[in-house]
Design a protein around this motif. Structure first.
Motif, PDB file in Angstrom:
ATOM      1  N   ALA B 199      -4.231   9.770   0.214  1.00 19.93           N
ATOM      2  CA  ALA B 199      -3.792   8.638   1.023  1.00 19.93           C
ATOM      3  C   ALA B 199      -3.535   9.081   2.458  1.00 19.93           C
ATOM      4  O   ALA B 199      -3.982   8.434   3.414  1.00 19.93           O
ATOM      5  CB  ALA B 199      -2.539   8.027   0.412  1.00 19.93           C
ATOM      6  N   ILE B 200      -2.830  10.209   2.605  1.00 22.39           N
ATOM      7  CA  ILE B 200      -2.505  10.676   3.956  1.00 22.39           C
ATOM      8  C   ILE B 200      -3.782  10.981   4.721  1.00 22.39           C
ATOM      9  O   ILE B 200      -3.898  10.684   5.907  1.00 22.39           O
ATOM     10  CB  ILE B 200      -1.594  11.926   3.877  1.00 22.39           C
ATOM     11  N   LYS B 201      -4.770  11.543   4.018  1.00 21.29           N
ATOM     12  CA  LYS B 201      -6.035  11.887   4.679  1.00 21.29           C
ATOM     13  C   LYS B 201      -6.798  10.649   5.128  1.00 21.29           C
ATOM     14  O   LYS B 201      -7.367  10.611   6.201  1.00 21.29           O
ATOM     15  CB  LYS B 201      -6.918  12.721   3.724  1.00 21.29           C
ATOM     16  N   ASP B 204      -4.583   4.824   7.711  1.00 21.90           N
ATOM     17  CA  ASP B 204      -3.913   4.689   9.003  1.00 21.90           C
ATOM     18  C   ASP B 204      -2.415   4.544   8.763  1.00 21.90           C
ATOM     19  O   ASP B 204      -1.613   5.106   9.487  1.00 21.90           O
ATOM     20  CB  ASP B 204      -4.405   3.440   9.738  1.00 21.90           C
ATOM     21  N   ARG B 205      -2.093   3.761   7.756  1.00 24.40           N
ATOM     22  CA  ARG B 205      -0.683   3.591   7.424  1.00 24.40           C
ATOM     23  C   ARG B 205      -0.474   3.720   5.928  1.00 24.40           C
ATOM     24  O   ARG B 205      -1.385   3.484   5.139  1.00 24.40           O
ATOM     25  CB  ARG B 205      -0.175   2.232   7.911  1.00 24.40           C
ATOM     26  N   ILE B 206       0.754   4.103   5.558  1.00 23.14           N
ATOM     27  CA  ILE B 206       1.051   4.387   4.158  1.00 23.14           C
ATOM     28  C   ILE B 206       2.329   3.674   3.736  1.00 23.14           C
ATOM     29  O   ILE B 206       3.296   3.597   4.500  1.00 23.14           O
ATOM     30  CB  ILE B 206       1.229   5.907   3.955  1.00 23.14           C
ATOM     31  N   TYR B 207       2.291   3.135   2.556  1.00 23.06           N
ATOM     32  CA  TYR B 207       3.508   2.643   1.916  1.00 23.06           C
ATOM     33  C   TYR B 207       3.726   3.473   0.658  1.00 23.06           C
ATOM     34  O   TYR B 207       2.774   3.686  -0.101  1.00 23.06           O
ATOM     35  CB  TYR B 207       3.369   1.183   1.500  1.00 23.06           C
ATOM     36  N   GLU B 217       7.630   3.731   4.580  1.00 28.92           N
ATOM     37  CA  GLU B 217       6.488   3.086   5.211  1.00 28.92           C
ATOM     38  C   GLU B 217       6.271   3.783   6.536  1.00 28.92           C
ATOM     39  O   GLU B 217       7.255   4.093   7.232  1.00 28.92           O
ATOM     40  CB  GLU B 217       6.832   1.600   5.425  1.00 28.92           C
ATOM     41  N   GLY B 218       5.029   4.103   6.871  1.00 31.61           N
ATOM     42  CA  GLY B 218       4.841   4.756   8.159  1.00 31.61           C
ATOM     43  C   GLY B 218       3.386   5.032   8.476  1.00 31.61           C
ATOM     44  O   GLY B 218       2.498   4.853   7.639  1.00 31.61           O
ATOM     45  N   ASP B 219       3.140   5.449   9.729  1.00 28.84           N
ATOM     46  CA  ASP B 219       1.788   5.825  10.123  1.00 28.84           C
ATOM     47  C   ASP B 219       1.429   7.140   9.448  1.00 28.84           C
ATOM     48  O   ASP B 219       2.250   8.056   9.392  1.00 28.84           O
ATOM     49  CB  ASP B 219       1.716   5.994  11.644  1.00 28.84           C
ATOM     50  N   ALA B 220       0.216   7.220   8.993  1.00 31.45           N
ATOM     51  CA  ALA B 220      -0.225   8.437   8.319  1.00 31.45           C
ATOM     52  C   ALA B 220      -0.087   9.641   9.255  1.00 31.45           C
ATOM     53  O   ALA B 220       0.249  10.743   8.823  1.00 31.45           O
ATOM     54  CB  ALA B 220      -1.662   8.282   7.844  1.00 31.45           C
ATOM     55  N   ALA B 221      -0.315   9.410  10.546  1.00 32.62           N
ATOM     56  CA  ALA B 221      -0.237  10.495  11.527  1.00 32.62           C
ATOM     57  C   ALA B 221       1.144  11.140  11.546  1.00 32.62           C
ATOM     58  O   ALA B 221       1.281  12.352  11.720  1.00 32.62           O
ATOM     59  CB  ALA B 221      -0.590   9.965  12.911  1.00 32.62           C
TER      60      ALA B 221
END
Lengths: 305, 248
Positions: B199-201, B204-207, B217-221
């Motif tokens: 998912a992180i790879k 753009d965003r992750i929950y 919740e946040g931006d993958a970056a």
């Protein structure tokens, strides 16, 4: 030799009959997981639509007097309307219920239709002379005679099978129906309209029942409020033997049951013929013990929306 | 927001599976929902699809409410759903499977062009076009399902565990294809994934979803080192080193 030819033709004709019934049941099971015990009553309704609704002993022809083409259209139309009404008034409202609930609802519908017929037409059997010209025989030789009606039943069945196959294989809505029978939820997620597919299955199932009504009542010449019940029972065991939800299985099962019953009548000693049903249902038990999934297994028992 | 799920609650009988989940997806974005088994990820997607109904909360797509719509109506809005477990129609041919994806569309000329494009994207499907879809391997079936979903010409594609039951190299290929599609046609994706690394790879965003609630919740970056995600995923802060060793 004569006996063999006659048994072959009789068993093909009876098998065709059961195959058509099994298809009518199998189609609805495919898309709705409904085991429709009212299917036989649709056949009965088709028969009674031939005469004027009345409790009198002597039947007064209604549709029966129509031109053959109009007669076929009217009878099939009446049964299709019944099938559609049973979907929109009953099954549609419980279509997410477990299959057992649907089945019991269909049993209730079956009894309701039977009693409605008793109310309107009385419970007495009535004679009806549908297409007497089809009850003749064609002599093949001095000893072998083939009833015309049996040939007609086989021919009509195969025409219907071919039409149904073309519909399911070649038309987009037919493909939708096959997809829905396999995995209804996924089909809906692709935009397949559930109501339309199920309603169409009822239309086809009803049309098959209507055509069976014509052939059945030509053969028996008698209208009875329970006329279709035994047909339904045999057609149902044909679908079980064939594998619930498989249309090819339904046809195979229909022929297995038809051929087996006819052969039994031919080979059983006179005194045992009355117990034919015991042997037929015994065969069902044996087949299900050996192949519980039926002769043609499917993924039919997967969960659905 | 193209898709915005707000504060939904979903119950199986009386058991709550999802409690107050909110997820937003903007046009062209790849959003991943990660979490352990039974976290409510699939429930959330099935609710968006119209298979399940939320007892509370709103779901809007392009400004319109889609709560209470049937799955087919949701699909017609342009939400293409790839549910868990691939769901090819095994008795239908590969082509019939793909064509089912086009049944909602009326733009005939475009359909044929899209059909060719999907076959180019997945050459193995072109080879097996007339064969039964049930005969395809797991990876090929996943390609077929994605291809079919593409043929609905979706505005957003939701995918439940695209890597489930696939060999790692095939999973790489699936994600490659998904990222390509985002590049080439600006596809918006909402992906449910068990592996937070994937998912992180990809996202753009992750929950992070656990026990039916959004934990993070946040931006993958901002979550590249994976530490925060792991904590939210497992739900404890002590013993994190141990958790980090888990192969997920």
């Amino acid at each position: 030799m004569e006996v063999v030819v006659q048994v072959i033709i009789s068993s093909l004709s009876l098998g065709s009959f059961y195959a058509l019934g099994a298809l009518g049941i199998g189609l609805l099971f495919g898309v709705l997981r409904l085991i429709n015990f009212a299917h036989g009553d649709f056949i009965t309704v088709g028969g009674f639509s031939l005469i004027v609704p009345a409790t009198a002993v002597v039947a007064v022809p209604l549709i029966l007097d129509f031109h053959p083409v109009a007669l076929i259209i009217c009878v099939v139309g009446v049964v299709v309307v019944w099938a559609l009404a049973s979907y929109f008034l009953l099954f549609r409202h419980i279509q997410t219920a477990p299959p057992a609930v649907l089945m019991i609802a269909s049993v209730a519908l079956s009894f309701s239709i039977q009693n409605l017929i008793i109310m309107i037409y009385s419970g007495r059997p009535k004679a009806v002379g549908l297409w007497p010209e089809l009850t003749g025989v064609i002599p093949l030789s001095d000893k072998v005679q083939v009833p015309i009606l049996q040939l007609v039943i086989v021919a009509v069945t195969w025409i219907l099978l071919i039409l149904l196959t073309i519909f399911l294989r070649r038309t987009p809505i037919g493909v939708e129906m096959r997809a829905a029978a396999e995995d209804f939820r996924m089909a809906r997620m692709l935009g397949v309209n559930a109501t339309r597919v199920i309603a169409l299955a009822f239309v086809i199932s009803g049309a098959l029942a209507g055509i069976m009504a014509l052939m059945y009542h030509t053969q028996t010449g008698i209208l009875s409020f329970r006329g279709g019940v035994f047909l339904m029972l045999y057609a149902f065991i044909a679908t079980v033997i064939g594998g619930m939800g498989s249309l090819i299985g339904a046809v195979v099962g229909g022929y297995v049951v038809g051929i087996f019953s006819t052969v039994l009548i031919a080979i059983l000693p006179e005194g045992m013929r009355g117990f034919r049903d015991a042997f037929v249902f015994g065969l069902v038990v044996v087949i299900l013990l050996a192949r519980p999934q039926g002769l043609v297994p499917t993924r039919a028992f997967k969960e659905r929306v | 927001m193209l898709l915005s799920v707000e504060d939904i609650y979903v119950h199986y009988g009386r058991v709550p599976a999802v409690r107050g989940v909110s997820i937003g997806v903007s046009e062209g974005e790849i959003v991943c929902v990660v979490g352990p088994n039974g976290a409510g990820k699939s429930t959330t997607l099935l609710t968006i699809s119209g298979v399940l109904r939320p007892s509370q909360g709103t779901i809007n797509f392009d400004g319109q409410s889609i709560v209470g719509l049937t799955p087919e109506a949701v699909a017609r809005h342009g939400i293409s759903q790839v549910p868990e477990g691939r769901h090819v129609f095994t008795t239908l041919s590969v082509e019939e499977n793909l064509r089912l994806g086009t049944r909602m569309r009326r733009d005939r000329a475009e359909i044929e062009a899209d059909f060719k494009r999907v076959l180019e994207l997945f050459p193995v499907l072109a080879e097996r076009r007339r064969g039964a879809a049930g005969k395809l391997s797991g990876g090929e079936q996943q390609m077929l399902v994605i291809g079919r979903a593409l043929l609905t010409n979706p505005r957003i594609m939701t995918i439940d565990e695209p890597s489930l039951g696939l060999a790692p190299n095939l999973v790489d290929r699936v994600y490659e294809v998904l990222l390509e599609l985002r590049e080439s046609r600006g596809l918006t994706l909402l992906i449910v994934e068990q592996s937070s690394e994937r998912a992180i790879k990809a996202a753009d965003r992750i929950y992070v979803l656990r026990s039916g609630e959004i934990q993070l919740e946040g931006d993958a970056a901002d979550l590249q080192d994976g530490e925060k995600v792991r904590q939210a995923y497992f739900g404890f802060t002590e013993g994190v080193e141990h958790a980090g060793e888990a192969t997920f």
